[in-house]
Each structure stands twice: as C-alpha cells, then as structure tokens.
Design an enzyme around this catalytic site. Sequence first.
Site, PDB file in Angstrom:
ATOM      1  CB  ALA A  72      10.142  -0.961  -2.631  1.00  0.00           C
ATOM      2  CB  THR A  73       4.881  -1.840  -3.936  1.00  0.00           C
ATOM      3  OG1 THR A  73       4.892  -1.561  -2.539  1.00  0.00           O
ATOM      4  CG2 THR A  73       3.728  -2.782  -4.248  1.00  0.00           C
ATOM      5  CG  ASN A 140       8.497  -3.398   7.647  1.00  0.00           C
ATOM      6  OD1 ASN A 140       8.728  -4.585   7.422  1.00  0.00           O
ATOM      7  ND2 ASN A 140       7.270  -2.945   7.856  1.00  0.00           N
ATOM      8  CB  SER A 185      11.654   2.467  -1.578  1.00  0.00           C
ATOM      9  OG  SER A 185      10.749   3.547  -1.666  1.00  0.00           O
ATOM     10  CG  HIS A 187       9.469   6.853   0.390  1.00  0.00           C
ATOM     11  ND1 HIS A 187       8.897   6.774   1.637  1.00  0.00           N
ATOM     12  CD2 HIS A 187       9.038   5.772  -0.288  1.00  0.00           C
ATOM     13  CE1 HIS A 187       8.157   5.683   1.708  1.00  0.00           C
ATOM     14  NE2 HIS A 187       8.226   5.047   0.552  1.00  0.00           N
ATOM     15  CB  THR A 223       7.301   8.810 -19.757  1.00  0.00           C
ATOM     16  OG1 THR A 223       6.770   8.582 -21.060  1.00  0.00           O
ATOM     17  CG2 THR A 223       8.249   9.996 -19.797  1.00  0.00           C
ATOM     18  CB  CYS A 305      -1.335  -4.929   9.670  1.00  0.00           C
ATOM     19  SG  CYS A 305      -3.049  -4.736   9.164  1.00  0.00           S
TER      20      CYS A 305
END
Length: 357
Positions: A72-73, A140, A185, A187, A223, A305
Amino acid sequence: MIYLDYQATTPLAPEAREAMLPWLAGPDSSGFANPHSAHRPGRLAAAAVEIAREQVAALLPPGGRVVFTSGATEALNLAIFGSGATRIAVSGIEHAAVLETARVADPGLAVLPVDAAGLVDPEVPLPEGAGLVAVMQVNNEIGTIQPIARLAARARAAGALFLCDAVQGAGKLAAPEGADLIAISAHKLHGPKGIGALWVRDGVRLAPQVHGGGQEGGLRSGTLSPALCAGFGAAAKLAVARRVVDAAHVEALWHAARAGLPGFILNGAAAPRWHGNLNVRRDGLDVARLMSDLRDMAFSAGSACASGSGKPSHVLRAIGLSEKEARSSIRLGFGRYTGMAEVAEACARIVAAAEAQ
C-alpha cells in the site's frame, strides 16, 4: 501466543498459501517462470496474475483498473506523486504512508481536522486550488469509518481527485464510494506481505513513479511475482465469500472484549467503526510495563507511532486526548482466526495486570 494485532498484519489464510505454492516451485517445474515472458510457461504465469487481478478487483468498485504494487505504501506514493497535485489536503489521522508522502509533494500540506469521535466533517472547508484530497476509509489506530462518499463528492465538486487508503477496510467493508484512487494491501486481509494494489478509476491519468520495463500498463515497472499475486487473489476471493460470516464473528468478539475490560475507556467512536479494532485507555496505565508483563500476548501500545520514536500517537492527540491519556492507551485487533476463548483470556489477564500496577 495470543495474537491481537490484526491492524498490523493478519495471519496468512491457508487458501492463500495453497494458491502460492505452485508458483514457488523449483527447477523441475515451470512455476517459476517470468509472467512477462512470451513462452508457454511465461504465459501460464501471466494468466495466473490476471486471474488474481480479477479476484482483487472484486473488492473494489467497477469502472477502474487494478495496478499491482509492492504494498500500500508504494500504491499511495504512485497515487500522490503520480497525480501531479501540488496542493493537497489530507485528514489529520492518516497513516504515515499518506501524511509523510503528501508533505513531500506539498510542504504546505492542508490537514483536515477530526472531531473527538475521530471523524472528518463532510462539510469541512477544502483549501483553494487543491488537486488531491486523501481520507482513509478505516483508521488503523481507532477503527473509525469515514464518510467517504460525501467527502469524495466534495473533492470532485472542488475539482480535486480523491484518494482513499482502504487498507484496513478492504475485504471487510463495501468498497469506498466515489474515490478516484484506492490503495489496498494483501497482508491486511490474510494475504502475503510484499504485494498491494492501487485501483485507478477509468479516465484518471497518473505519471509512473517506477520506470524500466513498462509493466502494469506502463504505471509500475518491475517483474511481478505470480506467487504473491496468486496469494493476494485467493485472499481477496475468500474475503468476498466470508465477509458476512467474518463480520458477525468480529462483532461477537468486540462485545466480549468490551465487556471483559471494565474500567477501560474507548478511544474514538463506537460507531461508525470497524469492530475488529478496540483502542482503549485506563488512567495511570503503564503500557510498557503491561506489555512486559504480558509477553506471550501480541497487542499494540496505543501511544507509540510507527517509527518507534515513543512520541504520542498523532491519531489519539488529534481526537483530543492529552499526552498522558494517549500514553495510557492500548490497541487490540482481532478477526477471522481469533477465538472467543482467546479474547476472554486476554482481557482477564490485561485487567489483572493493570490492577496489579
């Protein structure tokens, strides 16, 4: 080990693992082939990638395309920098992957406030000339669900693209409505680490940020891993099939956990919220000592954090908590593979350890 940190990552679904195995085969099989090669093994690998793409797309709105990324980042970086926007507005409780990236793209970043419940007002003023607005679907840290459809409509009316970080909501909630760009994402929905996706609405043009071979429609060179794609696809397919059952299980766990933590105060609104996220505080709680006393349990300190700097959570501070209150908070995350007995035991032990301080 009792695992209660589903916001950080989720256990790999057995179905996702099985889907990956053929593409992790050794030299006696063609499963290792490059999906961008023109020979037969390469075409078979490419077909597996495209099946996975369709499975992931089922989590997202119609009328767009799925671009595979490393997570996701990367997807959020592609959306933010690829949009070309130089005036950006984001909510004050976004993940660092949005906040820090947006600050690089726009040093004068406009931060949209949230209320004590952890919600952005749909009528919040947007900065003049904003080219991109980013608000996450599910937070989150505290699990609150934002009014995405209304915020996206505001952004569109102002001439801005709308980006939604749907990492915590994908596979659990309906796809966010009205967004132009959506990052997810694998995971966080029982798929493998190392792969994510950016959904791009038809007609939205982005500039590639990773150059080279022109893969993923020219938007993301490199790839692809058929194994990671297949695992992501299988996890997405399972999430679609199990969404109602999983939600009911999570709801039961939520009520059990709330009842099992007397004396703890909920951080953020109880609704609208994903109930697999329970962020609570207790006056005077020494969270570091609590985690040390409960080393065979995995949960999160609500005040730390992602960088591990020890600074109070920007999310908890944004909803009005003092530094002391933020530092006395913990986050429990549970889901599909969490047992009711595990939640009951964890809560009882947390209460006992807290009272012993």
